[in-house]
Design an enzyme around this catalytic site. Structure first.
Site, PDB file in Angstrom:
ATOM      1  N   HIS A 105      48.236 -25.334  -9.880  1.00  0.00           N
ATOM      2  CA  HIS A 105      47.691 -26.214 -10.922  1.00  0.00           C
ATOM      3  C   HIS A 105      46.555 -27.089 -10.406  1.00  0.00           C
ATOM      4  O   HIS A 105      45.851 -27.717 -11.203  1.00  0.00           O
ATOM      5  CB  HIS A 105      48.808 -27.061 -11.556  1.00  0.00           C
ATOM      6  CG  HIS A 105      49.320 -28.184 -10.713  1.00  0.00           C
ATOM      7  ND1 HIS A 105      50.518 -28.127 -10.041  1.00  0.00           N
ATOM      8  CD2 HIS A 105      48.809 -29.402 -10.447  1.00  0.00           C
ATOM      9  CE1 HIS A 105      50.730 -29.260  -9.403  1.00  0.00           C
ATOM     10  NE2 HIS A 105      49.697 -30.061  -9.629  1.00  0.00           N
ATOM     11  N   ASP A 164      53.831 -21.784  -9.294  1.00  0.00           N
ATOM     12  CA  ASP A 164      52.815 -22.815  -9.039  1.00  0.00           C
ATOM     13  C   ASP A 164      52.429 -22.804  -7.562  1.00  0.00           C
ATOM     14  O   ASP A 164      52.738 -23.723  -6.805  1.00  0.00           O
ATOM     15  CB  ASP A 164      53.355 -24.186  -9.454  1.00  0.00           C
ATOM     16  CG  ASP A 164      52.283 -25.263  -9.466  1.00  0.00           C
ATOM     17  OD1 ASP A 164      51.090 -24.913  -9.388  1.00  0.00           O
ATOM     18  OD2 ASP A 164      52.645 -26.451  -9.559  1.00  0.00           O
ATOM     19  N   SER A 218      50.207 -33.408  -5.380  1.00  0.00           N
ATOM     20  CA  SER A 218      50.393 -32.010  -5.764  1.00  0.00           C
ATOM     21  C   SER A 218      49.918 -31.056  -4.675  1.00  0.00           C
ATOM     22  O   SER A 218      48.877 -31.265  -4.057  1.00  0.00           O
ATOM     23  CB  SER A 218      49.629 -31.715  -7.055  1.00  0.00           C
ATOM     24  OG  SER A 218      50.207 -32.356  -8.153  1.00  0.00           O
TER      25      SER A 218
END
Length: 365
Positions: A109, A159, A264
């Site tokens: 992402h 992801d 992230s």
């Protein structure tokens, strides 16, 4: 990660969670006999690097840090030598983790704005992003491999992204790969592991991203336990987040630590049989504001072990050939800008925000 926090702070802490910087700078005792001295022409200093004869299995996950340190705090210089900063157009957007001399993992992402390799750089050997050392390197990206099933079958599924660096890094006490777990790896129940990143310290107050790397100890929980915090999606409910086999959850049982925006793609590592394994990549969480009401969710790296190996093998004919940038080179001068330019750091974009059982879920970069 979506920002590692302790109490009212990401991996760091504003109160009792904030501790002094840890560990002095020392070289890896495990491989001291395999080190050689190299002169850095940029600043005429001598550093130690690992000889290239060492295999990946001999060097991965080997640091001097083997014990436990409690609470969210600033990370010491050699504690997490695989930790990387992913830069888009020169600014930190996500974490990443080195797994081989020219391979890095991060979250898929993080690549929604661009999948052009030339738009990205990977910074290694940093704990303070504003203070490069003689060990610090900025690497160009040759190839971006986003998992083809990202977000395809379920929200935030697959992801994961694999990055091939344009040149190979030289291992040192500040730059080493984490081990990649095999698909059948068994993680002990309630294993204490560590997350690290440069994400926001607080979600409710958007102060600038921290320059110093923060860390937090989190406890692995089973997927069945984790599902109790995230009810299954019901048609028409608008809920889409759930826990699947390609995910792993971790939490502080006091619910005082969480990932947050900017973390992230960064690593969740566990010490297994004397080596550190990257068991997760920071993916999503509930909002990182007090009170912390649910675990942090990571992409389960062991689930993608074959995918990682297959893509590394298929890309082996692409020979990296560009030298890494050293801190003294033009590209590394003032890598984050001075303090006046802190506001120029790209603010996280809410890619998904849903109200799930009164929990605001978000996947942020």
């Amino acid at each position: 990660m979506c920002g590692i926090r302790a109490k009212k702070s990401g991996l760091g802490g504003y109160g009792a969670g904030l501790l002094a910087a840890l560990l002095g700078v020392s070289f890896l005792s495990q491989h001291a006999q395999t080190a050689e001295h190299v002169t850095n022409a940029a600043n005429n200093t001598t550093i130690q690097i690992m000889k290239s004869t060492l295999s990946l299995s001999e060097v991965c996950g080997k640091t001097k840090f083997q014990g436990k340190i409690y609470g969210g705090q600033i990370a010491g210089a050699e504690r997490w030598p695989w930790q990387a900063s992913l830069r888009l157009y020169g600014r930190h957007i996500c974490g990443a983790v080195l797994i081989d001399k020219n391979w890095v993992l991060s979250a898929a992402h993080c690549f929604q704005r661009s999948q052009e390799p030339s738009d990205y750089h990977v910074m290694l050997g940093y704990t303070d992003l504003n203070s490069p050392t003689r060990y610090s390197r900025t690497m160009s990206v040759q190839k971006v491999i986003v998992h083809k099933d990202y977000n395809r079958f379920h929200t935030q599924g697959s992801d994961i992204v694999l990055l091939q660096l344009r040149s190979s890094v030289e291992y040192s006490s500040h730059i080493l790969p984490a081990c990649v777990p095999e698909e059948n790896i068994k993680i002990p129940k309630e294993k204490a592991c560590w997350a690290s990143g440069w994400g926001y310290l607080r979600e409710d107050v958007r102060i600038p991203l921290p320059n110093e790397l923060y860390e937090a100890e989190l406890i692995i929980m089973s997927n069945d336990q984790c599902k109790g915090f995230f009810p299954p999606p019901v048609p028409g409910s608008g809920r889409s987040y759930y826990i699947y086999d390609d995910m792993v959850c971790a939490a502080d049982y006091d619910m005082s630590k969480s990932i947050c925006a900017g973390d992230s793609g960064g690593p969740l590592v566990c010490l297994l049989e004397g080596s550190w394994y990257v068991v997760g990549l920071t993916s999503w969480s509930s909002t990182c504001e007090e009170p912390i009401v649910s675990p942090s969710v990571f992409a389960r790296v062991s689930y993608f072990d074959k995918w990682i190996k297959d893509n590394k093998k298929s890309s082996s004919n692409s020979k990296p050939g560009e030298s890494p940038h050293h801190p003294g080179s033009p590209e590394n001068e003032n890598p984050e800008g001075d303090n006046k330019n802190q506001g120029a750091v790209i603010k996280p974009t809410v890619c998904t925000a849903l109200l799930l059982s009164q929990i605001l879920l978000q996947q942020l970069i």
